[in-house]
Design an enzyme around this catalytic site. Structure first.
Site, PDB file in Angstrom:
ATOM      1  CB  CYS A   1      13.092  66.089  17.764  1.00 55.22           C
ATOM      2  SG  CYS A   1      11.851  64.818  17.490  1.00 55.22           S
TER       3      CYS A   1
ATOM      4  CG  HIS B   1      11.590  67.446  22.225  1.00 58.61           C
ATOM      5  ND1 HIS B   1      11.644  68.281  21.142  1.00 58.61           N
ATOM      6  CD2 HIS B   1      11.074  66.283  21.764  1.00 58.61           C
ATOM      7  CE1 HIS B   1      11.162  67.670  20.069  1.00 58.61           C
ATOM      8  NE2 HIS B   1      10.811  66.448  20.418  1.00 58.61           N
TER       9      HIS B   1
ATOM     10  CD  GLU C   1      12.751  71.419  22.561  1.00 61.20           C
ATOM     11  OE1 GLU C   1      13.825  70.905  22.919  1.00 61.20           O
ATOM     12  OE2 GLU C   1      12.080  70.997  21.595  1.00 61.20           O
TER      13      GLU C   1
END
Lengths: 80, 229
Positions: free
Chosen positions: B86, B203, B205
């Site tokens: 990002c 994302h 994560e």
């Protein structure tokens, strides 16, 4: 001395914000608007008295930070 | 796998990234403040998501010139793997480690939802646990994710297999309908020619825990651990 920098998107790079401005102006009845492009304007106060040196410094600032030359053009003006 | 996460003022996904890396590797990542000018020897450097310096001037522009970045660039060029997610992807383009630029979303809206992706190049340390054409759903959260590069650069990326992920529609097909932000050729993730740097807009994560809506991002981290252990 003072320097001003205009930063604009290169031709061919889609400018969605400019498009939104164009549509909003047309909605307000400004039918003559055939296009709008949005850019940035930066004023710099420089501790420098030589216009050529000032221009060289501001051009370097544009290359290193102020503009992203992948998508943007810049124009520098030096004023006493 | 020893990893370092670079933290800038306005980074906000560094803790999520640390949890994902910890879960995959069993090792706690180092958090490195942007004003440091040296990096310890690590197996992976991560530039996390967020809004470094408030996205002032351009997203990632200030962070790309932070003191730590000279060390990041030197290590990246020497082969250390670098993952930018990002805002981290924006910083990688702004500092020149990846080509192109990330512009305002074409729809002018902040996008914050799960997005559909297609794996386009499974032969990298970041994508080795996926298969080409695999359909992933991973959260995205960005205002400036509209990938732009000139046609010659895009053709070069295609030819070199540098496009790692593309946006897809809910069936997993890469299509105009699936292009959430106007990115050229639906590009969501880009590798450098050597394959040790990945910039990725969504994302991963935030897609490692089934309680939070899916685990499609976990294989990116487990693949890195396998590749770098």
């Amino acid at each position: 001395m003072k320097a001003t920098v205009h930063i604009t998107l290169k031709n061919g790079v889609l400018d969605p914000q400019g498009k939104a401005i164009e549509h909003a102006l047309k909605t307000l009845g400004f039918d003559s608007v055939a296009g709008a492009r949005q850019g940035k304007y930066i004023e710099l106060d420089l501790d420098e008295s030589d216009p050529a040196r000032a221009a060289a410094q501001v051009n370097a600032m544009c290359e290193k930070l102020l503009a992203n030359t992948v998508i943007e053009n810049y124009q520098v003006e030096i004023a006493g | 796998m020893k990893s370092a996460i670079i933290v800038f003022p306005g980074s906000n996904r560094e803790r999520d990234m640390a949890l994902a890396l910890q879960a995959a590797s069993g090792q706690t990542p180092l958090l490195v403040w942007h004003k440091q000018d040296t990096l310890p020897a690590v197996d992976l450097i991560v530039l996390p998501g967020g809004f470094s310096h408030g996205d002032y001037l351009r997203a990632g522009a200030m962070a790309a010139r932070a003191p730590i970045m000279a060390a990041v660039i030197a290590k990246a060029n020497a082969g250390t793997p670098v993952l930018g997610v990002c805002n981290g992807f924006q910083i990688l383009t702004e500092c020149g480690l990846l080509p192109g630029a990330l512009m305002r979303n074409a729809g002018l809206k902040f996008i914050c939802r799960h997005v559909d992706l297609s794996v386009e190049h499974d032969n990298s340390m970041f994508t080795r646990s996926y298969a080409n054409g695999q359909h992933l759903r991973i959260p995205a959260a960005h205002n400036d994710g509209n990938y732009f590069a000139d046609e010659a650069t895009l053709d070069r990326l295609e030819g070199n297999g540098q496009i790692a992920f593309r946006y897809a529609d809910p069936s997993g097909t890469v299509s105009a309908a699936g292009n959430i932000n106007g990115s050229q050729r639906n590009i969501a993730g880009v590798l450098n020619p050597q394959g040790n740097i990945l910039g990725f807009m969504p994302h991963p994560e935030n897609a490692v825990d089934p309680r939070l809506g899916g685990t499609d991002g976990a294989a990116l981290f487990s693949g890195l651990v396998e590749a770098l252990a």
